[in-house]
Design a protein around this motif. Structure first.
Motif, PDB file in Angstrom:
ATOM      1  N   ARG A  30       3.672 -16.485  -9.535  1.00 36.16           N
ATOM      2  CA  ARG A  30       3.135 -17.080  -8.300  1.00 36.16           C
ATOM      3  C   ARG A  30       3.945 -18.312  -7.910  1.00 36.16           C
ATOM      4  NH1 ARG A  30       1.979 -17.083  -3.568  1.00 36.16           N
ATOM      5  NH2 ARG A  30       0.348 -18.427  -2.807  1.00 36.16           N
TER       6      ARG A  30
ATOM      7  N   GLU B  26       7.072 -17.291  -6.162  1.00 32.68           N
ATOM      8  CA  GLU B  26       6.822 -16.907  -4.776  1.00 32.68           C
ATOM      9  C   GLU B  26       6.664 -18.135  -3.888  1.00 32.68           C
ATOM     10  OE1 GLU B  26       3.319 -14.488  -4.938  1.00 32.68           O
ATOM     11  OE2 GLU B  26       4.307 -12.908  -6.096  1.00 32.68           O
ATOM     12  N   VAL B  27       5.894 -19.110  -4.354  1.00 32.06           N
ATOM     13  CA  VAL B  27       5.650 -20.329  -3.572  1.00 32.06           C
ATOM     14  C   VAL B  27       6.943 -21.100  -3.362  1.00 32.06           C
ATOM     15  CG1 VAL B  27       4.535 -22.605  -3.663  1.00 32.06           C
ATOM     16  CG2 VAL B  27       3.228 -20.542  -4.229  1.00 32.06           C
TER      17      VAL B  27
ATOM     18  N   ASP C 226      19.504 -16.155  -3.629  1.00 34.51           N
ATOM     19  CA  ASP C 226      18.904 -15.326  -2.577  1.00 34.51           C
ATOM     20  C   ASP C 226      18.945 -16.030  -1.229  1.00 34.51           C
ATOM     21  OD1 ASP C 226      18.359 -13.304  -4.354  1.00 34.51           O
ATOM     22  OD2 ASP C 226      16.188 -13.695  -4.471  1.00 34.51           O
TER      23      ASP C 226
ATOM     24  N   GLU D 126      10.053 -20.031  -3.652  1.00 33.76           N
ATOM     25  CA  GLU D 126      10.998 -19.259  -2.848  1.00 33.76           C
ATOM     26  C   GLU D 126      10.655 -19.354  -1.359  1.00 33.76           C
ATOM     27  OE1 GLU D 126      13.243 -15.069  -3.363  1.00 33.76           O
ATOM     28  OE2 GLU D 126      11.057 -14.958  -3.466  1.00 33.76           O
ATOM     29  N   ASP D 127       9.369 -19.269  -1.028  1.00 33.33           N
ATOM     30  CA  ASP D 127       8.944 -19.352   0.377  1.00 33.33           C
ATOM     31  C   ASP D 127       9.190 -20.735   0.973  1.00 33.33           C
ATOM     32  OD1 ASP D 127       8.147 -16.723   0.308  1.00 33.33           O
ATOM     33  OD2 ASP D 127       6.001 -17.178   0.102  1.00 33.33           O
ATOM     34  N   ASP D 128       9.235 -21.749   0.120  1.00 33.99           N
ATOM     35  CA  ASP D 128       9.382 -23.130   0.581  1.00 33.99           C
ATOM     36  C   ASP D 128      10.772 -23.704   0.265  1.00 33.99           C
ATOM     37  OD1 ASP D 128       8.276 -25.453   1.783  1.00 33.99           O
ATOM     38  OD2 ASP D 128       8.014 -26.339  -0.207  1.00 33.99           O
ATOM     39  N   TYR D 129      11.721 -22.833  -0.041  1.00 27.71           N
ATOM     40  CA  TYR D 129      13.057 -23.293  -0.448  1.00 27.71           C
ATOM     41  C   TYR D 129      13.850 -23.784   0.763  1.00 27.71           C
ATOM     42  CZ  TYR D 129      17.748 -23.402  -2.335  1.00 27.71           C
ATOM     43  OH  TYR D 129      18.996 -23.818  -2.716  1.00 27.71           O
ATOM     44  N   HIS D 130      14.468 -24.971   0.598  1.00 30.07           N
ATOM     45  CA  HIS D 130      15.254 -25.555   1.692  1.00 30.07           C
ATOM     46  C   HIS D 130      16.580 -26.110   1.203  1.00 30.07           C
ATOM     47  CE1 HIS D 130      11.884 -25.075   4.407  1.00 30.07           C
ATOM     48  NE2 HIS D 130      11.115 -25.687   3.535  1.00 30.07           N
TER      49      HIS D 130
ATOM     50  N   ILE E 153      16.452 -17.769  -6.974  1.00 27.86           N
ATOM     51  CA  ILE E 153      15.933 -18.284  -5.701  1.00 27.86           C
ATOM     52  C   ILE E 153      17.076 -18.897  -4.887  1.00 27.86           C
ATOM     53  CG2 ILE E 153      14.487 -20.097  -4.681  1.00 27.86           C
ATOM     54  CD1 ILE E 153      12.493 -19.529  -7.034  1.00 27.86           C
TER      55      ILE E 153
END
Length: 90
Positions: free
Chosen positions: A34, A37-38, A88, A40-44, A85
Motif C-alpha cells: 500500500r 502505491e501511495v 517508472d 508512486e501516486d505522489d511521486y514528484h 518507482i
C-alpha cells in the motif's frame, strides 16, 4: 511495480513472533504494498533515498505502533521498490 513481500526470519525471533509469523508477514506485506502505491501516486522526482524513506514512513504509519516500532525491513527490498518507482517515472 515489482511484487513486494515481507518475510520474517524465524531464527532468533521470540516465540510470540514465531507463532504469529504468517499473519505478521501478511500485515507487513500489505502495508508495504500500500505504501508503494501511495508513494508512486505522489511521486514528484524525489531521489531513490527519499522515496525509500517515504516508503518506510508510509508503511509504518499504517501499522499498530508496537508492530511499526519493532519492524526492521530489508533495506535492499525498500531500495529496490524505490528504484522501481523512480525508474517508472522517467
Amino acid at each position: 511495480m515489482q511484487e513486494l513481500h515481507v518475510t520474517i526470519d524465524p531464527d532468533g525471533a521470540d516465540p510470540a513472533v514465531q507463532r504469529l509469523q504468517e499473519p505478521l508477514e501478511a500485515q507487513l506485506t500489505s502495508a508495504l504494498q500500500r505504501a508503494a502505491e501511495v508513494v508512486e501516486d505522489d511521486y514528484h522526482g524525489e531521489s531513490v533515498d527519499e522515496v525509500s524513506q517515504r516508503l518506510l514512513e508510509v508503511a509504518r504509519a499504517s501499522l499498530h505502533p508496537d508492530i511499526a516500532g519493532a519492524w526492521l525491513p530489508d533495506q535492499r527490498e525498500l531500495r529496490q521498490a524505490a528504484e522501481a518507482i523512480v525508474s517508472d517515472f522517467h
